[in-house]
Design an enzyme around this catalytic site. Structure first.
Site, mmCIF file in Angstrom:
data_model
loop_
_atom_site.group_PDB
_atom_site.id
_atom_site.type_symbol
_atom_site.label_atom_id
_atom_site.label_comp_id
_atom_site.label_asym_id
_atom_site.label_seq_id
_atom_site.Cartn_x
_atom_site.Cartn_y
_atom_site.Cartn_z
ATOM 1 N N LYS A 1 0.850 -1.192 0.000
ATOM 2 C CA LYS A 1 0.000 0.000 0.000
ATOM 3 C C LYS A 1 0.875 1.227 0.000
ATOM 4 O O LYS A 1 1.980 1.132 0.538
ATOM 5 C CB LYS A 1 -0.952 0.016 1.194
ATOM 6 C CG LYS A 1 -0.383 -0.320 2.567
ATOM 7 C CD LYS A 1 0.793 0.395 3.119
ATOM 8 C CE LYS A 1 0.706 1.847 3.394
ATOM 9 N NZ LYS A 1 1.996 2.412 3.947
ATOM 10 N N TYR B 1 -4.407 4.258 6.375
ATOM 11 C CA TYR B 1 -4.885 3.353 7.436
ATOM 12 C C TYR B 1 -6.170 3.884 8.072
ATOM 13 O O TYR B 1 -7.060 3.098 8.441
ATOM 14 C CB TYR B 1 -3.814 3.167 8.521
ATOM 15 C CG TYR B 1 -2.647 2.310 8.100
ATOM 16 C CD1 TYR B 1 -2.657 0.942 8.332
ATOM 17 C CD2 TYR B 1 -1.541 2.861 7.482
ATOM 18 C CE1 TYR B 1 -1.583 0.147 7.947
ATOM 19 C CE2 TYR B 1 -0.461 2.081 7.097
ATOM 20 C CZ TYR B 1 -0.490 0.732 7.336
ATOM 21 O OH TYR B 1 0.571 -0.050 6.955
#
Ligand code: NAD
Length: 336
Positions: free
Chosen positions: A99, A183
């Site tokens: 990511k 996140y």
């Protein structure tokens, strides 16, 4: 059977992942790709990788002739994810990509299309989905144990040290939002199980700080979900945060730390009482479970729970967050 992984990029996060193959049930480390032959040999000796399975970024495409490699795990700076995912798919390999999956949604879309055209799986390294505390928080919210989820607060950030690729736009794609704010975004989406329909954001970056010449520091963003639930989120490169809370009609669940490598903790409030809530242990740590999930999906034909499409959704929302902050208006998203 254990599928063979080639790790591309031997930096800080590869150091976290590499020892975790030892606990895997469906995955093994078979190859390394590094710009430094000396480093590749050193890591190969440490992790038992044969010399014939060492590649550099130029020789990488020769992996197509190596049957020891089923999956390529791209752990390079964000700006290189697109190129190496496309090259891995062209070599006929499945891909695990860290990511954020790319610098832009357009690149992410190409990665999804390339893997689909090659008939190969693409998964994004969203480890929290395999971690006990996060799984338990998701279960509690979805089971209605705090009533209907109404407000999520999610905060992620750290004080970034200067002079690194994360502060270079070409290699990072953006600042805190791409690296750590993602996140908060992921948590808001997986805790509610909903896709945002409206995004608004404020960028409070101090542009006189030399670290933030090219990329943003702090972004505060809000998401509105179809049920009426909202998320209030922080993404930061100058302050330390790692927590979330979901408040519902009957109580709340809070995690702090929420998405750390280890030691995540939950507190649950029900009937006006708050207590620690230890998550039931999972069979595997989050890293090994993430690695095995893709191997199992390759063998079963199932789609990973954090597929390329899932990464693409985040990239589209991040672009809407940037647009909102830049233009000073809320941005509507169509639910894809
Ligand atoms: P890092 O800087 O520690 O390592 C990057 C590696 O890429 C180094 O070995 C470096 O030599 C190599 N590299 C190849 N070409 C490069 C280039 N042109 N410029 C700079 N480095 C180059 O970074 P990291 O922390 O390991 O991050 C790598 C990826 O992993 C990023 O996408 C990051 O977002 C992701 N990450 C994920 C987690 C997680 O918890 N899922 C944690 C940390 C990092």
């Amino acid at each position: 059977r254990k599928l063979g992984y080639a790790i591309v990029g031997l930096g800080g996060y590869a150091d976290v992942i590499l020892p975790r193959f030892a606990e895997c049930r469906a995955s093994r480390l078979t190859a390394l790709v590094s710009g430094s032959p000396e480093k590749a040999r050193r890591y190969a000796a440490r992790y038992g990788v044969p010399e014939k399975n060492l590649y550099d970024y130029r020789s990488f495409d020769a992996i197509k002739d190596n049957p020891d490699i089923d999956i390529v795990y791209v752990i390079l700076p964000n700006g290189l994810h697109h190129e190496f995912t496309l090259r891995a798919a062209a070599a006929g390999k499945h891909v695990m990509c860290e990511k954020p999956m790319a610098n832009t949604a357009a690149e992410a879309q190409e990665m999804v299309a390339a893997c689909r055209a090659a008939g190969r799986k693409l998964m994004i390294g969203y480890r929290s989905r395999f971690e006990a505390t996060n799984r338990e928080a998701i279960r509690i919210v979805r089971a209605g144990e705090i009533g209907a989820a109404r407000v999520v607060a999610a905060e992620h950030g750290f004080d970034i040290r200067p002079n690194q690729w994360r502060l270079d736009r070409a290699l990072a794609g953006g600042g805190s939002m791409m690296d750590i704010g993602i996140y908060s975004l992921q948590a808001a989406r997986y805790l509610t199980g909903e896709e945002p329909v409206l995004v608004s954001a404020v960028d409070t970056t101090d542009r006189t700080d030399p670290r933030f010449a090219q990329v943003e520091d702090t972004v505060l963003f809000q998401l509105r979900f179809p049920s009426g639930a909202t998320a209030n989120c922080v993404s930061a490169y100058s302050s330390h945060h790692n927590r979330y809370r979901v408040t519902g009609s009957k109580g709340w669940i809070e995690a702090e730390p929420a998405t750390a490598y280890e030691g995540n903790r939950l507190r649950l409030n029900q009937d006006w009482r708050t207590r620690d809530h230890p998550a039931p242990p999972t069979a595997l740590n989050q890293f090994s479970a993430q690695l095995d999930h893709l191997s199992e999906c390759v063998m079963s034909g199932d789609e990973p729970i954090v597929s390329g499409e899932e990464g693409l959704r985040d990239m589209r929302i991040i672009e809407a967050i940037y647009t909102s902050a830049r233009e000073g208006r809320a941005v509507a998203l169509s639910v894809a």
